[in-house]
Design a protein around this motif. Sequence first.
Motif, PDB file in Angstrom:
ATOM      1  N   ASP A  64      32.697  34.911  -0.322  1.00  0.00           N
ATOM      2  CA  ASP A  64      33.462  35.066   0.905  1.00  0.00           C
ATOM      3  C   ASP A  64      32.583  35.776   1.919  1.00  0.00           C
ATOM      4  O   ASP A  64      31.880  36.724   1.574  1.00  0.00           O
ATOM      5  N   VAL A  65      32.619  35.323   3.155  1.00  0.00           N
ATOM      6  CA  VAL A  65      31.806  35.933   4.202  1.00  0.00           C
ATOM      7  C   VAL A  65      32.646  36.977   4.925  1.00  0.00           C
ATOM      8  O   VAL A  65      33.769  36.688   5.354  1.00  0.00           O
ATOM      9  N   ASP A  66      32.102  38.172   5.043  1.00  0.00           N
ATOM     10  CA  ASP A  66      32.765  39.252   5.751  1.00  0.00           C
ATOM     11  C   ASP A  66      33.153  38.779   7.155  1.00  0.00           C
ATOM     12  O   ASP A  66      32.360  38.139   7.850  1.00  0.00           O
ATOM     13  N   ALA A  67      34.362  39.106   7.587  1.00  0.00           N
ATOM     14  CA  ALA A  67      34.886  38.642   8.878  1.00  0.00           C
ATOM     15  C   ALA A  67      34.004  39.071  10.049  1.00  0.00           C
ATOM     16  O   ALA A  67      33.785  38.284  10.983  1.00  0.00           O
ATOM     17  N   ASP A  68      33.490  40.307  10.022  1.00  0.00           N
ATOM     18  CA  ASP A  68      32.626  40.773  11.110  1.00  0.00           C
ATOM     19  C   ASP A  68      31.324  39.983  11.161  1.00  0.00           C
ATOM     20  O   ASP A  68      30.854  39.596  12.234  1.00  0.00           O
ATOM     21  N   LEU A  69      30.734  39.732  10.000  1.00  0.00           N
ATOM     22  CA  LEU A  69      29.507  38.942   9.937  1.00  0.00           C
ATOM     23  C   LEU A  69      29.765  37.517  10.417  1.00  0.00           C
ATOM     24  O   LEU A  69      28.970  36.950  11.171  1.00  0.00           O
ATOM     25  N   LEU A  70      30.868  36.938   9.995  1.00  0.00           N
ATOM     26  CA  LEU A  70      31.214  35.588  10.401  1.00  0.00           C
ATOM     27  C   LEU A  70      31.386  35.511  11.916  1.00  0.00           C
ATOM     28  O   LEU A  70      30.883  34.585  12.557  1.00  0.00           O
ATOM     29  N   GLU A  71      32.054  36.481  12.494  1.00  0.00           N
ATOM     30  CA  GLU A  71      32.245  36.517  13.948  1.00  0.00           C
ATOM     31  C   GLU A  71      30.910  36.612  14.676  1.00  0.00           C
ATOM     32  O   GLU A  71      30.664  35.906  15.658  1.00  0.00           O
ATOM     33  N   ARG A  72      30.020  37.473  14.174  1.00  0.00           N
ATOM     34  CA  ARG A  72      28.683  37.620  14.786  1.00  0.00           C
ATOM     35  C   ARG A  72      27.886  36.335  14.673  1.00  0.00           C
ATOM     36  O   ARG A  72      27.220  35.928  15.631  1.00  0.00           O
TER      37      ARG A  72
END
Length: 176
Positions: A64-72
Amino acid sequence: LVSTPSEPTSESVRPPVILTIADGHPALVDDREALYKKGISFDEFLSKAERRKERWDRNFDRSDVDADLLERARAVKGSWRLLAVAVDGCSDSVSTIPYLASLESKVDGLEMRIVDSKVGRQVMMDHLTADGREATPTVVLLNDQFEEVGCFIERPAPLQAWAIENKEKLDRKSTR
């Protein structure tokens, strides 16, 4: 072994070299675009994996990709490519590549291709570890012109520094 150099387009660009073994399969490619195009998708890599198969599947299933990393990552514009040199028997590859594949699947404009260490050897030679070794995974970030703009080698730098410092204490059998 046949070497097929091409003319450089400028003094700052080294000529690509493709070495071919007798059966016609590439053994070494030093042209990032050609190498990327020879790569396979993560799904194809996963379907061919023989060593550590359960771990590859498990790591991808839980990647699962961390939401903050995904947003960036989604905020970065343009087309980007990850060229990964990886092998299915490598513990660092199995601990890294599934997570990059998960990121790739969730970010428009990001693609990844994987080549093995024989075909991608020049990439590893160009990006040695801190202690001077070729290693998998070696992952280079390519822009839309297939120029390298970043590289990740083997494992995070703090972990690599610790491993080098504690090399004599490590039990190689426990890492396999």
